[in-house]
Design an enzyme around this catalytic site. Structure first.
Site, short mmCIF file in Angstrom:
data_model
loop_
_atom_site.label_atom_id
_atom_site.label_comp_id
_atom_site.label_asym_id
_atom_site.label_seq_id
_atom_site.Cartn_x
_atom_site.Cartn_y
_atom_site.Cartn_z
N PHE A 114 -2.91 4.64 -5.75
CA PHE A 114 -4.72 4.20 -5.57
C PHE A 114 -4.06 4.47 -4.00
O PHE A 114 -5.11 4.71 -3.25
CB PHE A 114 -4.77 3.19 -5.81
N LYS A 115 -2.59 3.92 -3.50
CA LYS A 115 -2.39 4.05 -2.16
C LYS A 115 -2.85 5.51 -1.16
O LYS A 115 -2.58 5.69 0.23
CB LYS A 115 -0.81 3.48 -1.73
N ASP A 116 -2.26 6.45 -2.01
CA ASP A 116 -2.30 8.30 -1.76
C ASP A 116 -3.72 7.56 -0.89
O ASP A 116 -4.15 8.72 -0.38
CB ASP A 116 -2.56 8.97 -2.61
N THR A 147 3.30 1.57 -1.85
CA THR A 147 3.01 1.96 -0.41
C THR A 147 4.27 2.28 0.30
O THR A 147 3.98 3.96 0.66
CB THR A 147 3.12 0.72 0.40
#
Length: 484
Positions: A114-116, A147
């Site tokens: 989800f960091k993307d 991250t």
């Protein structure tokens, strides 16, 4: 014009571009938007059928003035940041088919995390601002798993940015490590740090010390893309709107999100969405490092020894974004926040009074999920539905099962799946019955390709880290002359 204030109130507010490029505020605080935009029902009606990228444009337009990023540039930057995604619209699946419990898959970006979602856009923004200024940045970030790969991928090849992802040796998965060390870009230098007793929290101490030296920060052109950066947190408001529009029957109906919580940036994004007018509540699902659970359950913020868990990306005992959350919940009382931060720095613990504790808990239920419960969640969901969770999504699902009785009976719940299970094959194998081979959904072609690639990494001890970073960043800046 929205300005960005420090949670500690010790420096003047700055516009969006400066907040993004600085990372930390000058007084060591975290930037927060002021005022938080308020949405009308008519705006929500207009937004509810938008795809993810179009929705991101509308949400981010609330926080970025067109004088700083014109609308056409914003659209271009968003398009570039989502171009590498397998799919920009995050799937919402209901394994039980009951329509009341959903799993939102936020891991379809280039590094399967989800960091993307926020990282690509933040790096595009930084590069855009740096080009205007004809300047350079050195990004330092501590990572406990996801991250670092997201930042390394997004920065690779950028001429004005060098990236130094730091990770604690032996405390992230081999797959996550390979995503950083096989990038092969000259402007990305991953650093494996040995002897980190407190994992990523030890690395955060070094990063904060470097940023706290104003002269050194300027000389090395330091910034960060951890979720201390307000650009990351703002972008993480978008998936709350997206999921809300696709799960509730009518605008105004409540929705609960179960979030695997580490540094607390994702839930802070949700808090901003709530403040903007979205009727949502939260389950803060921690692993056995239950710092946040103790805050919400007992009103105590204290640092405890780090415990390595199967959900390693949220192995964090100092969730620094909590100071943003505290700022919002105490109506921007910077004196209160500053007092709490100072007390925590001096004594390692803060006890919140009953009134403040009640404000912190409003609309938030918390829990601490053990490794055994994480494995059970993976196994049970897979056995019942064939759906495979990663260990962090499993923390969210287990948290939802535990805490749903605390909300109205028919309120739907969205558990946030933050990473692809292919990043954690050893945990998946441990969860599933002994002797069976891993299912196809436990693999991803990008991970398999990384296993065959050459690696590049600096290795140092924790005691050597600060000196090494200063030397290496100084050297790298000499090769980045202005006027590229």
């Amino acid at each position: 014009m929205i300005m960005y204030h420090s949670t500690r109130g010790g420096c003047p507010p700055v516009p969006f571009d400066q907040a993004v490029l600085q990372g930390f505020a000058g007084d060591g605080g975290l930037f927060v938007p002021h005022p938080v935009p308020q949405l009308s029902r008519a705006q929500l009606e207009q937004w509810k059928s938008l795809d993810y990228v179009a929705l991101a444009r509308e949400v981010m337009s609330c926080y970025i003035d067109p004088e700083i990023v014109p609308k056409q540039d914003l659209e271009r930057l968003l398009a570039a940041s989502f171009a590498p995604f397998e799919q920009a619209d995050p799937p919402l699946v209901s394994p039980g088919q009951d329509g009341r419990h959903w799993i939102m898959e936020l891991f379809h970006g280039p590094t399967l995390s989800f960091k993307d979602v926020a990282m690509g856009f933040l790096i595009e923004l930084m590069d855009y601002f740096l080009e205007k200024l004809d300047d350079r940045l050195s990004l330092i970030l501590a990572t406990t798993g996801d991250t670092g790969p997201a930042a390394a991928y997004a920065v690779a090849g950028k001429k004005r940015i060098c990236c130094w992802p730091l990770y604690p040796a032996g405390m992230i998965s081999r797959e996550q490590e390979l995503q950083m060390t096989t990038i092969g870009a000259g402007n990305v230098c991953p650093v494996e740090v040995q002897d980190c007793r407190n994992g990523g929290d030890d690395l955060d101490v070094v990063v904060a010390r470097l940023f706290g030296n104003e002269q050194l920060k300027k000389r090395l052109k330091l910034s960060s893309v951890n979720s201390i950066n307000i650009g990351r947190v703002l972008m993480q408001t978008v998936h709350y709107f997206y999921a809300y529009f696709r799960t509730v029957e009518r605008l105004g109906d409540p929705l609960v999100f179960s979030i695997p919580a580490g540094a607390f940036g994702n839930l802070c994004g949700g808090e901003l969405a709530r403040l903007m007018g979205l009727p949502i509540e939260f389950i803060c699902a921690t692993n056995k490092n239950g710092t946040l659970h103790r805050i919400f359950a007992d009103g105590i913020f204290e640092k405890s020894p780090l415990q390595q868990s199967l959900s390693s990306a949220i192995d964090i005992v100092i969730p620094y974004n909590f100071w943003r959350f505290l700022y919002f919940r105490c109506s921007g009382d910077t004196a209160l926040v500053n007092k709490a931060v100072t007390e925590f720095e001096h004594f390692g613990t803060v006890q919140f009074d009953d009134i403040l504790h009640s404000k912190l808990r409003q609309g938030v239920v918390s829990t601490s999920i053990s490794d055994e419960q994480t494995l059970e969640s993976i196994a049970n969901i897979f056995e019942q539905t064939g759906y495979l969770l990663d260990p962090h999504g499993a923390v969210a699902v287990a948290g939802a099962e535990q805490c749903r009785p605390g909300f109205a009976e028919h309120t739907p719940c969205v558990s946030v799946a933050t990473a692809h299970p292919a990043k954690f094959p050893r945990v998946i194998k441990k969860a599933l019955p002994t002797g069976r081979s891993l299912p196809e959904s436990a693999f991803h072609h990008s991970i398999e390709e990384a296993k065959k690639a050459d690696t590049k990494v600096l290795i140092c001890t924790y005691d050597e880290l600060e000196r090494l970073l200063v030397e290496k960043i100084d050297a790298s800046l000499k090769h980045l002359s202005p006027g590229l």
